[in-house]
Write a protein that holds these residues in place. Structure first.
Motif, PDB file in Angstrom:
ATOM      1  N   TYR A 111       0.831  -1.208   0.000  1.00  0.00           N
ATOM      2  CA  TYR A 111       0.000   0.000   0.000  1.00  0.00           C
ATOM      3  C   TYR A 111       0.869   1.263   0.000  1.00  0.00           C
ATOM      4  O   TYR A 111       0.572   2.235  -0.702  1.00  0.00           O
ATOM      5  CB  TYR A 111      -0.915  -0.006   1.220  1.00  0.00           C
ATOM      6  CG  TYR A 111      -1.791   1.222   1.305  1.00  0.00           C
ATOM      7  CD1 TYR A 111      -2.864   1.378   0.431  1.00  0.00           C
ATOM      8  CD2 TYR A 111      -1.524   2.217   2.230  1.00  0.00           C
ATOM      9  CE1 TYR A 111      -3.665   2.513   0.492  1.00  0.00           C
ATOM     10  CE2 TYR A 111      -2.322   3.355   2.292  1.00  0.00           C
ATOM     11  CZ  TYR A 111      -3.383   3.500   1.420  1.00  0.00           C
ATOM     12  OH  TYR A 111      -4.169   4.626   1.466  1.00  0.00           O
ATOM     13  N   GLU A 154      -6.141   5.342   9.520  1.00  0.00           N
ATOM     14  CA  GLU A 154      -7.276   4.933   8.684  1.00  0.00           C
ATOM     15  C   GLU A 154      -6.803   4.273   7.396  1.00  0.00           C
ATOM     16  O   GLU A 154      -7.368   3.268   6.949  1.00  0.00           O
ATOM     17  CB  GLU A 154      -8.150   6.146   8.362  1.00  0.00           C
ATOM     18  CG  GLU A 154      -8.909   6.737   9.550  1.00  0.00           C
ATOM     19  CD  GLU A 154      -8.033   7.626  10.423  1.00  0.00           C
ATOM     20  OE1 GLU A 154      -6.886   7.923  10.017  1.00  0.00           O
ATOM     21  OE2 GLU A 154      -8.503   8.004  11.513  1.00  0.00           O
ATOM     22  N   GLN A 155      -5.758   4.821   6.793  1.00  0.00           N
ATOM     23  CA  GLN A 155      -5.208   4.239   5.571  1.00  0.00           C
ATOM     24  C   GLN A 155      -4.638   2.842   5.834  1.00  0.00           C
ATOM     25  O   GLN A 155      -4.837   1.922   5.039  1.00  0.00           O
ATOM     26  CB  GLN A 155      -4.129   5.151   4.996  1.00  0.00           C
ATOM     27  CG  GLN A 155      -4.661   6.422   4.357  1.00  0.00           C
ATOM     28  CD  GLN A 155      -3.548   7.354   3.915  1.00  0.00           C
ATOM     29  OE1 GLN A 155      -2.616   7.633   4.685  1.00  0.00           O
ATOM     30  NE2 GLN A 155      -3.621   7.838   2.690  1.00  0.00           N
ATOM     31  N   SER A 156      -3.924   2.678   6.931  1.00  0.00           N
ATOM     32  CA  SER A 156      -3.353   1.370   7.267  1.00  0.00           C
ATOM     33  C   SER A 156      -4.437   0.331   7.508  1.00  0.00           C
ATOM     34  O   SER A 156      -4.350  -0.805   7.018  1.00  0.00           O
ATOM     35  CB  SER A 156      -2.453   1.478   8.499  1.00  0.00           C
ATOM     36  OG  SER A 156      -1.315   2.266   8.230  1.00  0.00           O
ATOM     37  N   THR A 158      -7.442   0.315   6.357  1.00  0.00           N
ATOM     38  CA  THR A 158      -8.054   0.014   5.056  1.00  0.00           C
ATOM     39  C   THR A 158      -7.188  -0.958   4.264  1.00  0.00           C
ATOM     40  O   THR A 158      -7.702  -1.891   3.628  1.00  0.00           O
ATOM     41  CB  THR A 158      -8.261   1.309   4.248  1.00  0.00           C
ATOM     42  OG1 THR A 158      -9.154   2.173   4.967  1.00  0.00           O
ATOM     43  CG2 THR A 158      -8.848   1.015   2.882  1.00  0.00           C
ATOM     44  N   ALA A 159      -5.881  -0.754   4.315  1.00  0.00           N
ATOM     45  CA  ALA A 159      -4.950  -1.643   3.598  1.00  0.00           C
ATOM     46  C   ALA A 159      -5.029  -3.066   4.147  1.00  0.00           C
ATOM     47  O   ALA A 159      -5.070  -4.040   3.385  1.00  0.00           O
ATOM     48  CB  ALA A 159      -3.525  -1.108   3.694  1.00  0.00           C
ATOM     49  N   GLU A 161      -7.444  -4.540   5.432  1.00  0.00           N
ATOM     50  CA  GLU A 161      -8.742  -5.162   5.128  1.00  0.00           C
ATOM     51  C   GLU A 161      -8.945  -5.373   3.630  1.00  0.00           C
ATOM     52  O   GLU A 161      -9.968  -5.927   3.222  1.00  0.00           O
ATOM     53  CB  GLU A 161      -9.869  -4.287   5.691  1.00  0.00           C
ATOM     54  CG  GLU A 161      -9.862  -4.199   7.219  1.00  0.00           C
ATOM     55  CD  GLU A 161     -10.887  -3.220   7.760  1.00  0.00           C
ATOM     56  OE1 GLU A 161     -11.440  -2.429   6.948  1.00  0.00           O
ATOM     57  OE2 GLU A 161     -11.126  -3.234   8.981  1.00  0.00           O
ATOM     58  N   ASN A 162      -7.973  -4.940   2.829  1.00  0.00           N
ATOM     59  CA  ASN A 162      -8.116  -4.983   1.371  1.00  0.00           C
ATOM     60  C   ASN A 162      -7.687  -6.343   0.820  1.00  0.00           C
ATOM     61  O   ASN A 162      -6.500  -6.670   0.790  1.00  0.00           O
ATOM     62  CB  ASN A 162      -7.271  -3.860   0.754  1.00  0.00           C
ATOM     63  CG  ASN A 162      -7.519  -3.689  -0.720  1.00  0.00           C
ATOM     64  OD1 ASN A 162      -7.565  -4.657  -1.479  1.00  0.00           O
ATOM     65  ND2 ASN A 162      -7.653  -2.444  -1.154  1.00  0.00           N
TER      66      ASN A 162
END
Length: 213
Positions: A111, A154-156, A158-159, A161-162
């Motif tokens: 990411y 938040e970005q981490s 999301t990563a 869970e992607n």
């Protein structure tokens, strides 16, 4: 020169020779003043993909996987600590240090590449693990370390869970293994020339010079 040199570094964050090899490569790039002419990407490789979440004490791991005695392990650590110190990296091996699972590390690094922060995060995680004895298999730790280089929590999350990122990491690991990569670091120049192991600065310099002709 006008054309960029593309460099792939196949690596795991718990591999001590990976940071040493990178420091040698970095020094060669700086010596040749190629900082603006290199596109670098870190590629995933798990030294221990089956490592359980609780990890394994490092000396026990070295004995089980490589048959190393405690004395041999200590000598190897001394050697690598000196090699790294010569290039400005500090190893801090402590009693009870563990080897850990790194799949989530590679998810976050994948990411980070999309944000242009992959090398910054890789360096932060090398230091977190080898210098600061942090548990980089712990998502909370990874999130905090990522924040240090500009990736929000938040970005981490999301990563992590992607599923697309997870599948890509696994596919890349399989791809490199199918191409014969069995040890790290492996540094590949322009997807044509590969150097395996932490080579000396001069070796990386010569490889770069050959691509400038």
């Amino acid at each position: 020169m006008t054309e960029k040199i593309n460099i792939d570094i196949i690596s795991d964050v718990v591999c001590p020779w990976c940071i040493v090899g990178y420091k040698h490569l970095e020094a060669a790039i700086i010596e040749l003043n190629l900082q603006d002419n290199v596109e670098l990407q870190w590629q995933p490789f798990e030294l221990n993909p089956d490592m359980p979440l609780e990890g394994e004490e490092l000396s026990a791991h070295m004995a089980r996987k490589y048959g190393s005695s405690k004395a041999e392990s200590e000598q190897a650590r001394n050697n690598i600590t000196k090699a790294a110190a010569d290039y400005g990296f500090h190893f801090n091996y402590v009693e009870g240090m563990k080897i850990v699972n790194t799949f989530d590390v590679h998810i976050l690094l994948d990411y980070a590449h999309s944000l242009g922060l992959q090398t910054a995060l890789k360096m932060r995680l090398f230091s977190a693990y080898f210098s600061e004895n942090k548990d980089i298999s712990n998502k909370a730790v990874l999130i905090k370390e990522a924040e240090e280089v500009g990736i929000t929590s938040e970005q981490s999350i999301t990563a992590f869970e992607n599923n697309e990122i997870k599948q890509r990491v696994k596919a890349l690991e399989s791809q490199w293994q199918s191409m014969g990569v069995s040890g790290v670091p492996t540094v590949i120049f322009n997807r044509t020339t590969a150097l395996t192991g932490a080579q000396p600065q001069e070796t990386y310099k010569q490889a770069l010079l050959s691509l400038m002709k």
